[in-house]
Scaffold this active site. Structure first.
Site, mmCIF file in Angstrom:
data_model
loop_
_atom_site.group_PDB
_atom_site.id
_atom_site.type_symbol
_atom_site.label_atom_id
_atom_site.label_comp_id
_atom_site.label_asym_id
_atom_site.label_seq_id
_atom_site.Cartn_x
_atom_site.Cartn_y
_atom_site.Cartn_z
ATOM 1 N N LYS A 183 -22.390 -24.880 -37.551
ATOM 2 C CA LYS A 183 -23.760 -25.225 -37.555
ATOM 3 C C LYS A 183 -24.603 -23.907 -37.509
ATOM 4 O O LYS A 183 -25.840 -24.167 -37.892
ATOM 5 C CB LYS A 183 -24.044 -26.015 -36.520
ATOM 6 C CG LYS A 183 -23.400 -27.712 -36.465
ATOM 7 C CD LYS A 183 -23.167 -28.419 -34.968
ATOM 8 C CE LYS A 183 -22.221 -29.479 -35.565
ATOM 9 N NZ LYS A 183 -21.867 -30.270 -34.343
ATOM 10 N N GLN B 148 -22.054 -31.161 -28.004
ATOM 11 C CA GLN B 148 -20.951 -30.989 -28.881
ATOM 12 C C GLN B 148 -19.773 -31.951 -28.036
ATOM 13 O O GLN B 148 -19.742 -31.687 -26.900
ATOM 14 C CB GLN B 148 -20.330 -29.809 -29.221
ATOM 15 C CG GLN B 148 -19.031 -29.347 -30.155
ATOM 16 C CD GLN B 148 -19.190 -30.106 -31.449
ATOM 17 O OE1 GLN B 148 -20.396 -29.741 -31.889
ATOM 18 N NE2 GLN B 148 -18.414 -30.793 -31.957
ATOM 19 N N ASP C 259 -28.305 -35.762 -33.359
ATOM 20 C CA ASP C 259 -26.813 -36.514 -33.902
ATOM 21 C C ASP C 259 -26.760 -37.925 -33.989
ATOM 22 O O ASP C 259 -25.803 -38.669 -34.392
ATOM 23 C CB ASP C 259 -25.780 -36.166 -32.675
ATOM 24 C CG ASP C 259 -24.799 -35.196 -33.144
ATOM 25 O OD1 ASP C 259 -24.578 -34.929 -34.187
ATOM 26 O OD2 ASP C 259 -24.316 -34.382 -31.927
HETATM 27 N N1 GUN Z 1 -17.590 -33.879 -32.333
HETATM 28 C C1 GUN Z 1 -17.102 -34.055 -33.515
HETATM 29 N N2 GUN Z 1 -18.055 -34.330 -34.520
HETATM 30 C C2 GUN Z 1 -19.175 -34.374 -33.772
HETATM 31 C C3 GUN Z 1 -20.574 -34.301 -34.193
HETATM 32 O O1 GUN Z 1 -20.907 -34.719 -35.426
HETATM 33 N N3 GUN Z 1 -21.441 -34.228 -33.244
HETATM 34 C C4 GUN Z 1 -21.066 -33.873 -31.943
HETATM 35 N N4 GUN Z 1 -21.998 -33.514 -30.932
HETATM 36 N N5 GUN Z 1 -19.785 -33.300 -31.585
HETATM 37 C C5 GUN Z 1 -18.828 -33.854 -32.522
#
Ligand code: GUN
Length: 293
Positions: free
Chosen positions: A53, A97, A120
């Site tokens: 990211k 996350q 998200d």
């Molecule tokens: N863990 C696995 N995929 C994701 C995601 O798209 N966002 C977040 N915050 N955590 C994750």
């Protein structure tokens, strides 16, 4: 002959579009968009996601910051970090996350995120808005799947879409989105308690696989001519590779691909679009924050 839904190529194209927009806006004197991530503990997969990211954010000209917090942080301290991010006007959007350590209530933390910064799309407010068809942040992986289907002009109206998996992050939202006006699929959701799963998957015109089991979908589960979207991502040891591992999905591609009309490869299918969707959501949050149309 199957065609690939090439997520890597499409993601490069969309990132270029975002980068151009950022260049134009900063040339007009605006600050760049800022995406932040909170990561708790040292989970390997989470570190990789957050690193990707950050890299993608920099590629399109965003500011990126990462808040690394220790595994043993209390829920109260984590909530203080979220409160800080909610109130910092220089941060347009942020993600926490997942997964979080077991002693922390994940939903409690997610719902503390300001809905306006929830890029998200995980808060109850954004999920509610999405289900009602209101303006909302759509979770990145389902949004990426929708973008792939749209940009490759895959026919969806009236098609039977079978979604394997009912997670909050992928299965549940993608089932909702694909059943809506615009996509107009008839959707079936399968999960761990589904009986005779292969009987259902064989009826799928569009099969979305988000079950989290390496190469679980085999040729006998797929109808000829189906569109297959593989959301799985697993590292398995492979001594023939320099890295010592290779990436596989939830679909056994060596036997399934030849049956498909369209199929997403792993890696290079859904994954790159997930990150791009997060960038698109951040762009939207940024424009809202700066009141740019
Ligand atoms: N863990 C696995 N995929 C994701 C995601 O798209 N966002 C977040 N915050 N955590 C994750």
């Amino acid at each position: 002959m199957f065609q690939q839904l090439d997520g890597k190529a499409l993601s490069l194209q969309i990132k270029e579009e975002i980068a151009n927009e950022v260049r134009q806006l900063t040339a007009q004197g605006h600050r760049p968009p800022h995406l932040a991530a909170v990561i708790v503990g040292n989970d390997g997969a989470s570190q990789t996601y957050v690193a990707n990211k950050e890299k993608s954010s920099h590629e399109v000209g965003f500011i990126s910051s990462v808040y690394r917090l220790p595994e043993n942080i209390s829920e109260k301290e984590l909530l203080q970090t979220i409160d800080f991010l909610n109130n910092d006007n220089e941060i347009d959007g942020f993600i926490v996350q997942l997964p979080l350590p077991k002693h922390i209530n994940e939903q409690h933390i997610i719902n503390a995120i300001s809905p306006d910064k929830d890029v998200d799309g995980f808060t109850a407010i954004n999920v509610g808005r999405m289900v009602l068809g209101e303006e909302a942040f759509i979770p990145a992986t389902p949004m990426g799947i929708c973008t792939l289907l749209k940009r490759y002009n895959v026919e969806t109206a009236g098609k039977h879409c079978v979604v394997m998996g009912r997670s909050n992050i992928v299965g549940t939202p993608v089932a909702n989105l694909l059943s809506r006006k615009g996509f107009d699929c008839t959707v079936t959701i399968c999960h761990s308690k589904t009986k005779n799963m292969a009987d259902l998957t064989r009826q799928a015109d569009i099969l979305v696989v988000a079950i989290g089991k390496p190469e679980m979908v085999t040729a006998d589960m797929v109808k000829e001519g189906a569109v297959v979207i593989d959301v799985g991502i697993h590292r398995i040891p492979d001594e023939s590779k320099k890295s010592g591992y290779r990436i596989i999905g939830d679909v056994k591609h060596d036997e399934v691909d030849k049956l498909c009309s369209w199929v997403t490869p792993v890696p290079g299918g859904v994954g790159p679009l997930t990150i791009v969707s997060l960038l698109e959501n951040t762009m939207k949050a940024y424009k809202r924050q700066l009141k740019i149309k």
